[in-house]
Structures are given as C-alpha cells and as structure tokens.
Design an enzyme around this catalytic site. Structure first.
Site, PDB file in Angstrom:
ATOM      1  N   LYS A 173       4.753  27.335  35.492  1.00 22.84           N
ATOM      2  CA  LYS A 173       5.406  26.015  35.438  1.00 22.84           C
ATOM      3  C   LYS A 173       5.540  25.500  36.867  1.00 22.84           C
ATOM      4  O   LYS A 173       6.643  25.237  37.354  1.00 22.84           O
ATOM      5  CB  LYS A 173       6.782  26.168  34.766  1.00 22.84           C
ATOM      6  CG  LYS A 173       7.516  24.877  34.463  1.00 22.84           C
ATOM      7  CD  LYS A 173       7.009  24.130  33.267  1.00 22.84           C
ATOM      8  CE  LYS A 173       7.725  22.791  33.162  1.00 22.84           C
ATOM      9  NZ  LYS A 173       7.207  21.923  32.108  1.00 22.84           N
TER      10      LYS A 173
ATOM     11  N   ASP B  39       5.966  25.721  28.572  1.00 27.40           N
ATOM     12  CA  ASP B  39       6.433  24.909  27.438  1.00 27.40           C
ATOM     13  C   ASP B  39       5.282  24.659  26.447  1.00 27.40           C
ATOM     14  O   ASP B  39       5.434  24.848  25.237  1.00 27.40           O
ATOM     15  CB  ASP B  39       7.088  23.602  27.917  1.00 27.40           C
ATOM     16  CG  ASP B  39       6.362  22.924  29.072  1.00 27.40           C
ATOM     17  OD1 ASP B  39       5.324  23.450  29.526  1.00 27.40           O
ATOM     18  OD2 ASP B  39       6.828  21.862  29.525  1.00 27.40           O
TER      19      ASP B  39
ATOM     20  N   TYR C  96      15.841  36.905  37.027  1.00 27.14           N
ATOM     21  CA  TYR C  96      16.804  37.918  36.593  1.00 27.14           C
ATOM     22  C   TYR C  96      17.257  38.848  37.721  1.00 27.14           C
ATOM     23  O   TYR C  96      17.863  39.879  37.476  1.00 27.14           O
ATOM     24  CB  TYR C  96      16.220  38.757  35.438  1.00 27.14           C
ATOM     25  CG  TYR C  96      16.091  38.013  34.108  1.00 27.14           C
ATOM     26  CD1 TYR C  96      16.276  36.645  34.019  1.00 27.14           C
ATOM     27  CD2 TYR C  96      15.792  38.707  32.943  1.00 27.14           C
ATOM     28  CE1 TYR C  96      16.147  35.973  32.818  1.00 27.14           C
ATOM     29  CE2 TYR C  96      15.666  38.046  31.723  1.00 27.14           C
ATOM     30  CZ  TYR C  96      15.844  36.682  31.665  1.00 27.14           C
ATOM     31  OH  TYR C  96      15.724  36.028  30.464  1.00 27.14           O
TER      32      TYR C  96
ATOM     33  N   ASP D  56      10.807  36.763  22.222  1.00 34.93           N
ATOM     34  CA  ASP D  56      11.627  36.616  21.010  1.00 34.93           C
ATOM     35  C   ASP D  56      10.933  35.641  20.062  1.00 34.93           C
ATOM     36  O   ASP D  56      10.968  35.802  18.840  1.00 34.93           O
ATOM     37  CB  ASP D  56      13.049  36.132  21.332  1.00 34.93           C
ATOM     38  CG  ASP D  56      14.026  37.296  21.547  1.00 34.93           C
ATOM     39  OD1 ASP D  56      13.575  38.370  22.002  1.00 34.93           O
ATOM     40  OD2 ASP D  56      15.233  37.141  21.263  1.00 34.93           O
TER      41      ASP D  56
ATOM     42  N   ASP E 293      10.703  36.791  28.553  1.00 35.13           N
ATOM     43  CA  ASP E 293      11.823  37.144  27.679  1.00 35.13           C
ATOM     44  C   ASP E 293      11.884  36.170  26.503  1.00 35.13           C
ATOM     45  O   ASP E 293      11.974  36.564  25.334  1.00 35.13           O
ATOM     46  CB  ASP E 293      13.117  37.111  28.496  1.00 35.13           C
ATOM     47  CG  ASP E 293      14.295  37.712  27.757  1.00 35.13           C
ATOM     48  OD1 ASP E 293      14.092  38.316  26.689  1.00 35.13           O
ATOM     49  OD2 ASP E 293      15.432  37.575  28.252  1.00 35.13           O
TER      50      ASP E 293
HETATM   51 MN    MN Z   1      15.357  39.492  25.368  1.00 37.43          MN
END
Ligand code: MN
Ligand code: NAD
Length: 375
Positions: free
Chosen positions: A205, A238, A138, A266, A262
């Site tokens: 990962k 994963d 990000y 969720d 992130d």
């Molecule tokens: Mn978010």
C-alpha cells in the site's frame, strides 16, 4: 528412535481444549511411525497472569529454548485481562523473542467444510499467506502523548485536529531491509517448492504508506529479480482483500507485512470454513524453536463446553511435523483430517453438527494412525 521435545502451551479458553486433541494425534502417530514426542506443558496465559501478575515467568524463553517446537492454543480473557496485555505477554513475546519472523498460513479448503462463496469452486483454491511477524505495525513502538509533549513537537502541526486534541497516540511501524528480504526470500522459496502456479503476490500500500511500503516494494523487486523462475506481482492490500473473495483461486503464495497479513488471514479463514479450520506456523530460521498455533483465539463464547473445532490445531500439528522433518506423519495427519471432514459423520457445531472437540480429535487420531500404518 528420534525424540522430539515439544513444549505445549494450552493458554486460555478453548486453547487447552484444542491442543489436547493435537497431543492425542501426536501420541497416536508416534507409536506407528517410529518417533517419540516428549511433551512438556506450560500453564501460561491470562489465567496465570491473574494469579502471578505476569503471563509467563521471567525465564520462560530459556525454558522453551530447549524444545524442538512449541505448540500453542490461544491466549486471551477479554473480560478479565486488558487486550493489549493479553497478546503481548505470551504470543508476541515468543514470536519476537525467538525471532519467529515467518507466519505461514495455508489456505486449502477441505471438502465437506462450510464454504461461503457461491461462484468459486473450493477445490480450485490452494494458496499460502506468508506473513511477516516480527516488525511492521506490531513492533509496539510509539506512545500516547499530550499535544505539548516534546515527542510530538514535529507531529502536532501536521493536522489542525492534532493540535486541538487532548491526547495524541503515535503507533510506529518499522520495516527493515533485512526483515523484508528474509520474508520475501522465504515466500519465493516456498513458491518454488510448492506444486502450484509459481506466483508470489505482494500485499502492499505504497500510495498511502510511502516510507514502509516503498522499502517493502523495493526489496520485493530485488528478491523477485533473483527468482526469475517465479512470477511476481504486487497488489494494494485493499484490492487484494477483494480478490481473496472474488478470485481466491488466482493466488499461490501471498507475502504480506504483519498487519495486512493478520487481517487477510482471518479473511482467508472464512474460505476454509471459519477459524476452526485455519492453521498457522511461526517459523524461525532454525536457531530457535518455531511455534505452531491455530489462527483463532481463545473463543470465550464457546470455551469450557468442549465444542470447539480442533481441526485448525490438527492441521497446525501437521505443519509442525513437516517442520520437524516428519513428512510422512504430517501427510497422515492432513489426510486424516481431510477424510474425517469429508465423511461428515463427526462434525462440531461450527460445521452444523453436534460432535465434541474430543470426538473429532479421536476420529482424526484413529484415521491418522491407520493411514500412517498403511504407509
Ligand atoms: Mn490474528
Ligand atoms: P476468536 O478467534 O477467539 O473467536 C472468533 C469467533 O470464532 C468466535 O465466535 C469463536 O467462537 C469462533 N471460533 C474461534 N475458534 C474456533 C474453533 N476452534 N471452533 C469453533 N469456533 C471457533 O477471536 P476473538 O473473539 O476476537 O478473541 C478472543 C480472545 O482471543 C481475545 O482475548 C483475543 O485477543 C484472543 N486472541 C488470541 C490469539 C492468539 O492467542 N494467537 C489470536 C486471536 C485472538
């Protein structure tokens, strides 16, 4: 009396609706517990952008820097402001500007909240995701290039299809040793303080992202070695996503790079009953103000109707009070939320009820004041 200066940025959509309830609870508690909150509101976000051409004024960080904490609703008007502008202008500008590197998202389902899993006992789930929030994928570095641009001269031959493309986009992830170290130290400290399993699980990962994730793994091993009292394990993100669904009760503290954290949070919001229940804190090392914001966005589909669930924001306010050094107030807010959700008399539509945002906020504010007064 202790006075806290709180900057409130409601933002767009349901943001102002939910932070109003956060403010209500703060005001209800302040009278009872002997501290005061001096609240200053800032009207920034996408609506501000449409009027002023920027989402917040140029001196915004100076204005916010004088506060003890920032409470943020959500930013975003996807139909009117491009998404890539919406998030960076306020949320990322503040996270990066104040070096709020630790995004802390607790996952402890409330009794009475919707729960999606058939084979797991929600009461057995109690973990925290500690997401790195200032680097990784990000950072915003990279660009969009034509294949003959000098910036992609070394990349264009890597795949045949790159060379045949009209355009290439390079999205650079940056992982620093110091950045990995500080988030992992925070995760291990949290595992030591919590009344939990003393387990830190690293989301990684390295098989597919051999540069960033091997640095991440190396630092994780070092920091784990410095905390022999805490069990340490790693999991590919994963496979970890599946474990969040099948065995979430096996987690205690999960440390994750920005993008993975992130997405995982969720997913974990679903374990809490939806985004209306998922709180979050963006913590600094104390030099700058930290920012507290629910995980959810501006929810344009329900904005303006007064039906958003304020629970995520109220639990976020509890995180803020804890961080400010008001643990009794934090516990009162959390207990009040638990009581109101468990009683099930006041339920917003996402919980299958018909209560308004304000009705839910008032119920929690009253309960919090009562619990705080009772000590
Ligand atoms: Mn978010
Ligand atoms: P969203 O979180 O706004 O909404 C996703 C779904 O969850 C919607 O159906 C919404 O109605 C529901 N929901 C969210 N919060 C709720 C609440 N408190 N009560 C009841 N239901 C709730 O995500 P989105 O739709 O992907 O994004 C909408 C806008 O918000 C976009 O512009 C996005 O960029 C922005 N966004 C901002 C932030 C932030 O400010 N930190 C975070 C995420 C998304």
């Amino acid at each position: 009396m202790t006075r806290y200066r709180i900057a409130v940025i409601g933002g767009d959509g349901i943001g102002p609706e939910v932070v109003a309830e956060g403010q209500r609870v703060l005001e209800a508690l302040a009278g009872v517990l002997g501290f005061e909150c001096e609240i200053e509101r800032f009207p920034w976000g996408c609506a501000y952008y449409l009027e002023h051409g920027q989402q917040m004024p140029t001196d915004a960080l100076d204005l916010l820097g004088h506060h003890d904490a920032i409470l943020l609703g959500a930013i975003g008007m996807p139909d009117l402001v491009p998404e890539e502008i919406a998030l960076r202008g306020v949320v990322l500008a503040i996270r990066f500007g104040f070096d709020q590197y630790a995004n802390v998202r607790p996952v402890k389902p409330l009794r009475g909240a919707p729960f999606p899993l058939a084979n797991v006992d929600p009461a057995a789930i109690d973990f925290v995701v500690v997401r790195e929030a200032t680097e990784g994928m990000y950072v915003g570095l990279g660009g969009r290039y034509s294949p003959d641009a000098p910036q992609v001269a070394e990349i264009v031959g890597v795949r045949d299809v790159f060379g045949r493309s009209r355009e290439l986009a390079v999205q650079t992830g940056v992982y620093s040793e110091a950045g990995c170290r500080r988030i992992m130290e925070r995760a291990f400290r949290l595992a030591e303080e919590r009344d939990g399993r003393r387990l830190v699980t690293s989301a990684t990962k390295a098989n597919a992202m051999p540069h960033g994730m091997t640095l991440w793994n190396d630092v994780f091993d070092e920091v784990a070695g410095e905390h022999p009292d805490v069990e340490a394990e790693w999991a590919n993100v994963d496979a970890l996503a599946m474990r969040f669904v099948l065995r979430p009760q096996s987690l205690d503290v999960v440390v994750a790079p920005n993008l993975f954290g992130d997405i995982l949070t969720d997913l974990s919001a679903a374990l809490l009953g939806g985004l209306g229940f998922a709180p979050s804190a963006n913590l600094t090392d104390g030099h700058w103000p930290s920012m507290f914001e629910p995980c959810h966005g501006s929810a344009p589909d329900i904005a303006g109707r007064g039906i958003a669930n304020p629970t995520a924001t109220l639990l976020t306010v509890a995180q803020m009070l804890e961080d400010l050094g008001e643990p009794a107030a934090a516990r009162a807010v959390e207990a009040a939320v638990r009581e109101v959700v468990a009683a099930g008399e006041v339920r917003t539509p996402d919980m299958g009820g018909s209560a308004s945002t304000a009705e839910m906020g008032r119920a929690v504010a009253e309960a919090a004041a009562r619990i705080a007064a009772a000590g």
